[in-house]
Scaffold this active site. Structure first.
Site, PDB file in Angstrom:
ATOM      1  N   GLU A  38      -1.029  11.247 -19.282  1.00  0.00           N
ATOM      2  CA  GLU A  38      -1.556  11.918 -18.141  1.00  0.00           C
ATOM      3  C   GLU A  38      -0.739  13.594 -17.789  1.00  0.00           C
ATOM      4  O   GLU A  38       0.192  13.728 -18.338  1.00  0.00           O
ATOM      5  CB  GLU A  38       0.267  11.257 -16.988  1.00  0.00           C
ATOM      6  N   GLY A 143      -7.884   9.088 -10.923  1.00  0.00           N
ATOM      7  CA  GLY A 143      -7.800   8.867  -9.327  1.00  0.00           C
ATOM      8  C   GLY A 143      -8.634   9.875  -8.546  1.00  0.00           C
ATOM      9  O   GLY A 143      -9.877   9.767  -8.820  1.00  0.00           O
ATOM     10  N   HIS A 439      13.327 -19.321  13.429  1.00  0.00           N
ATOM     11  CA  HIS A 439      13.628 -18.193  15.275  1.00  0.00           C
ATOM     12  C   HIS A 439      13.937 -17.409  15.368  1.00  0.00           C
ATOM     13  O   HIS A 439      16.064 -18.007  14.581  1.00  0.00           O
ATOM     14  CB  HIS A 439      12.630 -19.790  16.234  1.00  0.00           C
TER      15      HIS A 439
END
Length: 462
Positions: A38, A143, A439
């Site tokens: 990277e 990417g 609920h």
């Protein structure tokens, strides 16, 4: 170019964003010897320039709106403005914590992390700053970056991309947002909450044009109520500087002026100059072409994430990276059903969906075989408490499964988990209707919608 390590890795990954690091973590977990390359920071666009920072800005905007509107809940509060330096600190602290955690994960899984700009040098190697990294298999995961249009130069000053918008040191008085898709409407929503006068320009006929048309219309109605202006159905022509801002001219001659122009027309793949073509990898308009198992036409090379022409979503990148790692480790890989991927636009109100639109369902199954039902959130107690408006729309094959769930309203992104189970498990309305929902919750609205579709509505009219 020397290989200074005796190791030939099982998997060499070029790119440490969502798809790349997911493949690295899963591959290492399965016993593969993995190298992850990277050039920036591991985590990629999503963590540093996309999902995480934009949602932090949107949450800050939500807090601003709540402060302004607190008296309707009986709470006296004063809204004094936006401190962008403090907003950025909050956003950066979120990113920093996640980044450190991700770095720890990669170290703990014993992934070999190589920082530097890599380039594919053969079908089984990547060159990084003078070092050749060899692998039995290479995964491309480089990417995407923000796109622009011919003749429209993003200068980072008055004409900006989403990357620039995330670090803007001020709240612009006015802004034109070019593009009414996910990125455009999210920034339009956040800026409006901060106090910016926003106009969206979208060439197609609706905001959020990839969503079901009903969702788009509900979003447009909500944006009008919030004072967000938009011009639909006419394409961009040109942009030019004025004395103190930017003027945008559309194809029909209409003009708009603002302090800044945000170019939010999508993201394009990062593939040029990285050796892909020289290695024989097939591409189309910069995207690397893959099959359903993320394999390229070169047997030793796979590709995932925004680099391939699938949904540009971080969670899609995760799933694709995991698929590749498991395939290489010898596990049975299951192709991804991209219609079954949950999609969320985190504006106010949120837009969430899974499955196909009503229009697409009619194309696939025939108009006479498709049933659609809308459940208004006005019938949902928790939504009334939150003072949010919207709908849940279900698309069903007649006498069959639910093939689309489309939701608009605050916090609908948190309900899409159940919606994806309904779609991916091919649930019948009657099967969902017999499940008891708590609920009062907003998830109850999904249950109520299925009760109605099953022919036994409770808090909705027949």
């Amino acid at each position: 170019m020397a290989n200074d390590a005796s190791t030939v890795f099982d998997l060499v990954i070029l790119g440490g964003g969502s798809g790349g690091y997911a493949a690295a973590l899963r591959g290492a977990q399965l016993g593969l010897d993995v190298a992850l390359i990277e050039k920036g920071k591991v985590g990629g666009t999503c963590l540093h320039n996309g999902c995480i920072p934009t949602k932090a800005l949107l949450h800050a905007g939500e807090i601003a709106d709540q402060a302004r509107e607190s008296e309707q809940f009986g709470v006296k509060a004063t809204f004094e403005g936006i401190d962008m330096a403090a907003v950025h600190k909050y956003k950066d602290d979120v990113i920093s914590g996640l980044y450190k955690g991700l770095q720890g994960l990669i170290a703990s899984r014993k992934v070999t992390y190589i920082e530097g700009a890599g380039k594919l040098s053969s079908p089984t190697s990547v060159d990084v700053d003078g070092r050749r990294v060899e692998g039995r298999h290479v995964l491309l995961a480089t990417g995407s970056v923000p796109k622009s249009l011919p003749g429209l130069e993003i200068d980072g000053n008055r004409i900006i991309s989403s990357d620039h918008a995330l670090t803007l040191d001020r709240v612009p008085k006015s802004a034109i947002v070019l593009g009414g898709g996910v990125i455009g409407v999210e920034f339009a929503s956040a800026w409006t909450s901060f106090g910016t006068d926003v106009t969206i320009v979208e060439g197609l006929k609706h905001l959020a044009p990839l969503e079901d048309e009903n969702s788009s219309k509900l979003l447009e109605r909500a944006f009008r109520k919030r004072g967000i202006k938009f011009n639909l159905g006419t394409f961009f022509d040109k942009a030019e500087y004025t004395q103190d801002g930017v003027r945008v001219t559309l194809a029909d001659g209409k003009t708009f002026e603002a302090e800044v122009l945000l170019v939010a027309i999508g993201r394009g793949p990062v593939s040029q100059g990285l050796g892909y073509e020289e290695a024989g990898v097939a591409t189309d308009r910069g995207y690397v072409l893959v099959d359903e198992y993320m394999r390229t036409n070169v047997p030793t090379i796979s590709a995932v994430g925004d680099l391939v022409p699938t949904l540009q979503l971080a969670h899609v990148g995760f799933a694709e990276g995991i698929l590749v790692a498991e395939r290489l480790a010898g596990l049975k890989a299951v192709p991804i059903d991209y219609d079954g991927v949950p999609r969320v636009t985190y504006c106010h109100p949120e837009v969430a969906s899974v499955g196909v639109t009503e229009a697409k369902a009619k194309e696939i199954y025939g108009a006479d075989k498709v049933v659609a039902l809308k459940y208004n959130l006005a019938g949902n107690g928790k939504s009334k408490i939150l003072k949010t408006a919207g709908e849940i729309k279900l698309v069903q094959v007649k006498d069959g499964a639910v093939v689309g769930v489309h939701m608009v309203g605050d916090r609908m992104g948190e309900q899409v988990g159940e919606a994806q189970l309904i779609y991916n498990w091919e649930a019948l309305p009657a099967e969902v209707a017999q499940l008891i929902h708590a609920h009062p919750t907003q998830s109850e609205a999904l249950g109520e919608a299925h009760l109605a579709l099953a022919g036994k509505p409770l808090h909705s009219h027949d």
